[in-house]
Design an enzyme around this catalytic site. Structure first.
Site, PDB file in Angstrom:
ATOM      1  N   ASP A  14      -1.412  -2.748  10.015  1.00  0.00           N
ATOM      2  CA  ASP A  14      -2.691  -2.601   9.307  1.00  0.00           C
ATOM      3  C   ASP A  14      -2.655  -3.360   7.987  1.00  0.00           C
ATOM      4  OD1 ASP A  14      -5.277  -1.827   8.874  1.00  0.00           O
ATOM      5  OD2 ASP A  14      -4.824   0.254   8.374  1.00  0.00           O
ATOM      6  N   GLU A  24      -6.718  10.911   3.512  1.00  0.00           N
ATOM      7  CA  GLU A  24      -7.093  11.688   4.698  1.00  0.00           C
ATOM      8  C   GLU A  24      -6.608  13.138   4.582  1.00  0.00           C
ATOM      9  OE1 GLU A  24      -5.062  10.784   8.262  1.00  0.00           O
ATOM     10  OE2 GLU A  24      -6.447  11.935   9.486  1.00  0.00           O
ATOM     11  N   PHE A  25      -5.463  13.299   3.878  1.00  0.00           N
ATOM     12  CA  PHE A  25      -4.849  14.635   3.852  1.00  0.00           C
ATOM     13  C   PHE A  25      -5.160  15.414   2.587  1.00  0.00           C
ATOM     14  CE2 PHE A  25      -2.280  12.065   6.676  1.00  0.00           C
ATOM     15  CZ  PHE A  25      -2.162  12.891   7.775  1.00  0.00           C
ATOM     16  N   GLY A  26      -5.707  14.742   1.576  1.00  0.00           N
ATOM     17  CA  GLY A  26      -5.989  15.441   0.327  1.00  0.00           C
ATOM     18  C   GLY A  26      -6.179  14.438  -0.789  1.00  0.00           C
ATOM     19  N   GLU A  27      -6.227  14.947  -2.031  1.00  0.00           N
ATOM     20  CA  GLU A  27      -6.511  14.054  -3.155  1.00  0.00           C
ATOM     21  C   GLU A  27      -5.328  13.150  -3.497  1.00  0.00           C
ATOM     22  OE1 GLU A  27      -7.346  17.311  -5.604  1.00  0.00           O
ATOM     23  OE2 GLU A  27      -9.522  17.159  -5.362  1.00  0.00           O
ATOM     24  N   ILE A  55      -7.582  10.163  -8.692  1.00  0.00           N
ATOM     25  CA  ILE A  55      -8.017   8.752  -8.630  1.00  0.00           C
ATOM     26  C   ILE A  55      -8.562   8.360  -7.260  1.00  0.00           C
ATOM     27  CG2 ILE A  55      -6.576   7.868 -10.507  1.00  0.00           C
ATOM     28  CD1 ILE A  55      -4.528   6.989  -8.400  1.00  0.00           C
ATOM     29  N   GLY A  56      -8.504   9.252  -6.309  1.00  0.00           N
ATOM     30  CA  GLY A  56      -9.049   8.903  -4.992  1.00  0.00           C
ATOM     31  C   GLY A  56      -8.854  10.035  -4.012  1.00  0.00           C
ATOM     32  N   LYS A  58       0.247  11.740  -3.958  1.00  0.00           N
ATOM     33  CA  LYS A  58      -0.616  12.069  -2.814  1.00  0.00           C
ATOM     34  C   LYS A  58      -0.365  13.525  -2.480  1.00  0.00           C
ATOM     35  CE  LYS A  58      -0.837   7.591  -0.594  1.00  0.00           C
ATOM     36  NZ  LYS A  58      -0.807   6.886   0.674  1.00  0.00           N
TER      37      LYS A  58
HETATM   38  N1  ADE Z   1      -4.041   4.607  -4.958  1.00  0.00           N
HETATM   39  C1  ADE Z   1      -3.270   4.921  -3.940  1.00  0.00           C
HETATM   40  N2  ADE Z   1      -1.974   4.759  -4.257  1.00  0.00           N
HETATM   41  C2  ADE Z   1      -1.955   4.322  -5.534  1.00  0.00           C
HETATM   42  C3  ADE Z   1      -0.912   3.960  -6.406  1.00  0.00           C
HETATM   43  N3  ADE Z   1       0.324   3.985  -6.032  1.00  0.00           N
HETATM   44  N4  ADE Z   1      -1.254   3.552  -7.631  1.00  0.00           N
HETATM   45  C4  ADE Z   1      -2.537   3.483  -8.004  1.00  0.00           C
HETATM   46  N5  ADE Z   1      -3.544   3.810  -7.217  1.00  0.00           N
HETATM   47  C5  ADE Z   1      -3.260   4.233  -5.981  1.00  0.00           C
END
Ligand code: ADE
EC number: 2.7.10.1
Length: 885
Positions: free
Chosen positions: A658, A543-546, A539-540, A565
């Protein structure tokens, strides 16, 4: 007829019974002028098809709006195929036969945007497909930021960009007789509003600011410096005849020295010294004089002494030789005395003493002097020493005595004692004569310093005065001891004090204090067996990986949605530590508005952090995707959640650094949770963070000034960022300060500019933002105050109706405990209240007398005063908010 019953012309069509209608109405050619985007406002009435019998298949309730850009008029030629559709227009209000009978006109107004447009002009066209319409008016306009004057600079008419999120930067031109101080700038916003004034012009010399323009100083006035100061009256002895004077000219016989500022009065040379006397003995001759009666208006007074030896005739004078010595020097004397040595016996010397000041050399006519002639062979000149009697007869008198001269050859006629108040120099003095070598002087003022000196009168005349003798009279009331008016009170020391943010609340532990970062992770995060995790989708990218979404089988065998993560392969130890730092921080938190950590995978590859899944992703993109879709209460609900999460963090002693909408996640119930932890690493990861001059990486637009300039991060700087998050939320994800550069953002904040209220934002919320953006960080609200304030707004939504300032806002919610305690003169308990967790008036309003005792108020009188004020406070809050506290 229009709504005021006045006849109007309309274009009408009403072929509701015939099928396949295709009727067109076209405008004249419309000159585009400077527009890049035009607005078309249509006013029309439309007949409700249900109110007409037998037309169900043919009657329509909409029409279509088209446009066509051309560089010239096409006259009567019209080709519908050249036209582009803008929109289908439907009515909000349609009318029926009954309305017609009642002569009720249900007028609809619709506005559509057309653009970007670039040709010289355009046509509008209306297509009817079988409706019963009357087109009452068509207004075509574009928006511009109108010519304006700001900070003595003029800004021309400016057309905004088509793209509503970017601003046009416009440089201002200084008005007549003004000059640039810092480049004046304004930004033109999409709606034709001028935003963010930067820099300024200031009036030139000789001109002053009045009502946004620079006007010449009037005659008799001047302005010597550029700047927004007023013209001043000409200083004494100067004038200006014309208008716009930069300096005033000196009157005749008055001058300004080279280094005199133009603000100083004009001055003139001093009058000559007065009362020159001498005192002569075998080896030295002392000359003494009084200052001139007119100092010329200056303080830089000096004296020159010139010596001449004269024969019997006045014109037989010549300058004295070099053998004469003057101590300290003959010229540039600042004291009113000089000693002359090495003079010849049996000679006549004439001393001319001249007073000078800074403008003496401006005159070229001879300067007046005071002269004295001394004959060194006259003899009989003696000095005397005065002494006072320590047992003075009464307080305001003095008894003086002196020794009679021994080697005197002439008979003493009498002695003269001269005396004056030291403060008034010798401008006025008194004297008394006596034949005896002593005198009592009475009638002196108390507490005053007097100067005395003495001279002898013999048959040959007066001697020189003796050296001066000073004496200060006593104070009549010396023995009266003033009554002591106040007794100092020892401040009551608070009995209760805690260094923790809140007593009894868990405190955040910095994982970097662990020598072994893996130990920190396992202290705060559960290790998850990777077979319990099922990764489903990427889904994204972090900095360290997908970042992936997936499922986690809980120990209770339930499956929950999670975000995962991952740390990509090939990492170095430092990257692994930084990656896991976030888990070590997140694992310490347990709050419904902080993203929950499910656990970590560190014992197999890939290394993973597993957190709860937030269906709606990050708040900024979520809001942009749903622009305008939420009620104000829903938005305030989101803000309340974020504030509550940050309140939890600040209670734990954690500073986020931040806070921004991009770092808030939203779940399917619109619950907002704070995410992205990891201190400095967060900033490395944030694409918004820019390097500052000190080398730090900081998201400028979200960060408090003290954190940008000297890295002072605190919960108060988080409060600033929270204000920016509020603005992002209320503007549905608009970029703070739009397209302004970081440098301009810093400058404008420094100059006091703050983001304006987003469109449709209730004034109370904008005021809360402004509160968060106070320069003085101690004045910003505490998160606990923000949460209770937002709670009140949610419970009392009518307060959200005001969209413009001037409507009532309840400020009591922001009176600090400090202000309240000051008002009842109990300031000494401030720290006791705060340390015990009572930091809002709301929480104080709930206190019982036991609570007051418990926090350390031991004196019964103080307990009474505080409890009585709490009761008043309760009534006030009850009255203002209409609910029970
Ligand atoms: N993107 C980064 N963290 C997330 C999460 N906890 N749920 C959905 N999208 C995300």
């Amino acid at each position: 007829m229009d709504e005021h019953n006045r006849p109007i012309h309309t274009f009408q069509v009403c072929h509701v019974m015939e099928p396949n209608q295709n009727n067109w109405l076209r405008s004249n050619w419309i000159f585009r002028q400077a527009a890049q985007k035009v607005y078309v406002e249509l006013r029309f009435t439309l007949r409700d098809c249900n109110s007409i019998p037998w037309v169900s298949g043919t009657c329509k309730e909409t029409f279509n709006l088209f446009y066509y850009e051309t560089d010239e008029s096409h006259g009567v030629k019209f080709k519908p195929s050249q036209y582009t559709k803008i929109d289908t227009i439907a009515a909000d209000e349609s009318f029926t036969q009954m309305d017609l009978g009642d002569r009720i006109l249900k007028l609809n107004t619709e506005v559509r945007e057309v653009g970007p447009i670039s040709r010289k002009g355009l046509y509008l066209a209306f297509q009817d497909i079988g409706a019963c319409i009357a087109l009452v008016s068509v207004r075509v306009y574009y928006k511009k930021c109108p010519f304006t004057l700001r900070n003595l600079a003029s800004f021309p008419d400016t057309v905004p960009r088509v793209d509503s999120s970017s601003l046009v930067e416009v440089r201002g031109a200084c008005v007549e007789h003004a000059e640039e101080r810092d480049t004046p700038k304004l930004y033109c916003g999409a709606d034709g509003d001028w935003l963010v004034p930067l820099g300024k012009c200031v009036c030139s010399v000789g001109y002053e600011e009045m009502d946004g323009a620079c006007f010449a100083c009037r005659p008799g006035f001047y302005k010597a410096f550029t700047g927004n100061i007023k013209c001043s009256k000409c200083p004494p002895h100067s004038f200006s005849y014309g208008e716009g004077a930069a300096v005033c000219h000196c009157e005749k016989a008055f001058y300004r020295a080279e280094r005199d500022p133009p603000t100083m009065a004009c001055t003139r040379p001093p009058s000559p010294p007065r009362n020159v006397v001498f005192n002569l003995n075998d080896t030295c001759l002392q000359l003494e004089w009084s200052p001139p009666s007119d100092m010329g208006g200056r303080r830089d007074l000096t004296y020159n002494v010139l010596c001449k030896r004269c024969g019997p005739e006045p014109d037989q004078c010549q300058l004295c030789g070099e053998e004469l010595r003057f101590v300290p020097r003959p010229q540039g004397l600042t004291n009113t005395t000089v000693t002359v040595m090495d003079f010849s016996a049996h000679a006549n010397y004439t001393f001319e003493i001249e007073s000078l000041n800074g403008v003496s050399k401006m005159i070229n006519y001879p300067r007046p002097v005071a002269a004295i002639t001394v004959s060194t062979d006259q003899g009989g000149e003696y000095t005397y020493t005065l002494t006072s009697d320590p047992l003075n007869p009464e307080p305001n008198s003095i008894a003086l005595s002196w020794l009679e001269p021994e080697q005197i050859s002439l008979l003493v006629v009498d002695y003269e004692v001269k005396y004056y108040e030291k403060e008034h120099e010798e401008l006025s003095y008194s004297s008394t004569r006596t034949k005896a070598p002593s005198v009592i002087i009475t009638g002196l003022k108390p507490s005053t310093c007097y100067v005395f000196s003495l001279r002898t009168r013999t048959s040959a005349g007066h001697s020189a005065y003796s050296p001066k003798y000073e004496y200060e009279t006593t104070d009549d009331s010396e023995y009266l001891i003033p009554p002591s008016l106040y007794q100092r009170q020892n401040p009551v020391s608070p009995l209760f004090f805690s260094a923790l943010p809140y007593p009894g609340v868990k405190t955040y532990v910095d994982p970097d204090t662990y020598e072994d970062p893996t130990q920190a992770v396992h202290e705060f995060a559960k290790e998850i067996d990777p077979t319990r995790i099922r990764i489903e989708r990427v889904i994204g990218a972090g900095e360290f990986g997908e970042v992936c979404s997936g499922r986690l089988r809980t120990l209770g065998k339930r499956e929950i949605a999670v975000a995962i993560k991952t740390l990509k392969g090939g990492y170095v130890e430092r990257q692994r530590r930084d990656f896991l730092r976030e888990a070590s921080i997140m694992g310490q938190f347990d709050d419904p508005n902080i993203i929950r950590l499910e656990g970590v995978v560190t014992r197999s590859r890939p290394v993973m952090i597993v957190v709860e899944y937030m269906e709606n992703g990050s708040l900024d993109s979520f809001l942009r995707k749903h622009d305008g879709h939420f009620t104000v209460i829903q938005l305030v609900g989101m803000l309340r959640g974020i504030a509550s999460g940050v309140r939890y963090l600040s209670d734990m002693g954690y500073v986020h650094r931040d806070l921004a909408a991009r770092n808030i996640l939203v779940n399917s119930n619109l619950v907002c949770k704070v995410s992205d932890f990891g201190l400095s690493r967060v900033l490395e990861d944030d694409p918004e963070a820019a390097y500052t001059t000190t080398g730090g990486k900081i998201p400028i637009r979200w960060t408090a000034p003290e954190a940008i300039s000297y890295r002072k991060f605190s919960s108060a700087s988080d409060a600033w960022s929270y204000g920016i998050v509020m603005w992002e939320v209320m503007s549905y994800g608009e970029r703070p300060y739009w397209e302004m550069s970081n440098q301009d953002v810093i400058l404008s904040i420094e100059e006091g500019y703050r983001l304006p209220a987003p469109m449709g934002c209730p004034v109370v919320l904008h005021q809360l933002m402004l509160h968060c953006w106070q320069k003085e960080r101690s004045q910003r609200p505490k998160f606990t105050d923000v949460v209770s304030f937002l709670d009140k707004l949610i419970r009392n939504p009518s307060s959200l109706l005001a969209e413009s300032p001037g409507e009532v806002v309840d400020y009591h919610m922001f009176i600090s405990i400090g202000d309240w305690l000051d008002s009842i003169k109990m300031s000494q308990y401030k720290s006791s209240f705060v340390a015990a967790g009572f930091s809002t008036l709301d929480s104080v309003a709930q206190m019982s007398i036991e609570d007051v005792r418990r926090i350390g108020v031991v004196l019964i009188g103080h307990q009474r005063r505080i409890v009585s004020s709490i009761q008043t406070l309760r009534l006030q809050l009850l009255h203002e908010n209409g609910f029970h506290v």
